[in-house]
Write an enzyme that holds these catalytic residues in place. Sequence first.
Site, short mmCIF file in Angstrom:
data_model
loop_
_atom_site.label_atom_id
_atom_site.label_comp_id
_atom_site.label_asym_id
_atom_site.label_seq_id
_atom_site.Cartn_x
_atom_site.Cartn_y
_atom_site.Cartn_z
N SER A 75 73.03 89.07 66.44
CA SER A 75 73.40 87.83 65.78
C SER A 75 73.00 87.86 64.31
O SER A 75 72.08 88.56 63.90
CB SER A 75 72.72 86.64 66.46
OG SER A 75 72.99 86.64 67.83
N GLN A 76 73.72 87.04 63.54
CA GLN A 76 73.43 86.91 62.10
C GLN A 76 72.02 86.30 61.95
O GLN A 76 71.68 85.34 62.65
CB GLN A 76 74.48 85.96 61.54
CG GLN A 76 74.42 85.74 60.07
CD GLN A 76 75.21 84.50 59.65
OE1 GLN A 76 75.58 83.68 60.47
NE2 GLN A 76 75.44 84.40 58.37
#
Length: 224
Positions: A75-76
């Site tokens: 994930s970012q």
Amino acid sequence: MYQVPSHKPGFAGIGMTSERTRRRLVELLRDMGINSEKVLQIMQSLPRHIFVEEALASRAYENTALPIGQGQTISQPYIVALMTQVLFDQPRSKVLEIGTGCGYQTAILAPLCEQVISVERIVKLHREARDRLYDLGVRNVVFRHGDGFDGLADFAPFDGILAAAVSADVPEELVTQLSVGGRIVMPVGRGEKQSLVVIDKTESGLKKQEIEAVRFVPRLAGLG
Ligand code: SAH
């Protein structure tokens, strides 16, 4: 808080510069509105490059999602920080994480609570994340291979639930396994239309808030 494992060959060069680039990432997260000092501190101390393939390690401190194999992504960082900050609006001791992936989010959650139960449906990712967090010295996570959206009745109730894959709705089973006072943070929607949703279970029922538009990989059924 975290130390880069010294026995990871090939990562040494990046390890030396990663502290500086990580500091830059943390400053960016602060500018984007992340204000939990605890979360920022953990993200400052945790190397992200050890969660991705060596070929991508030099991009590990960009604020972007990156491939981790099996069609999945880490994930970012902004989303990891936001979800963690929202989940820990108050102390939480037992947290269910759905979608372990590479284990980066798991390693951010672990220092914030007593126990994390992290479920991943792809066996390869599940095993790699388990070994990686062991190397990092994390000992308060139970890793499970399975469908996380069924919850984990053996460990319920949870006072926090976080999902990293988007679901069309909030599964009833997760609400059942949430304690009163507990909070779920998860993406809900279909395709491009997704938003980060927060569900609080109170004495008088459920309260739902939508935080912001997001983009997650889909919840998948069955095991991989
Ligand atoms: N936080 C993780 C996110 C990985 S992407 C990271 O930063 O690495 C989301 C993950 O959810 C993927 O690994 C995917 O395999 C997993 N996933 C999708 N559907 C799932 C399900 N039903 N049960 C458990 N995990 C699931």
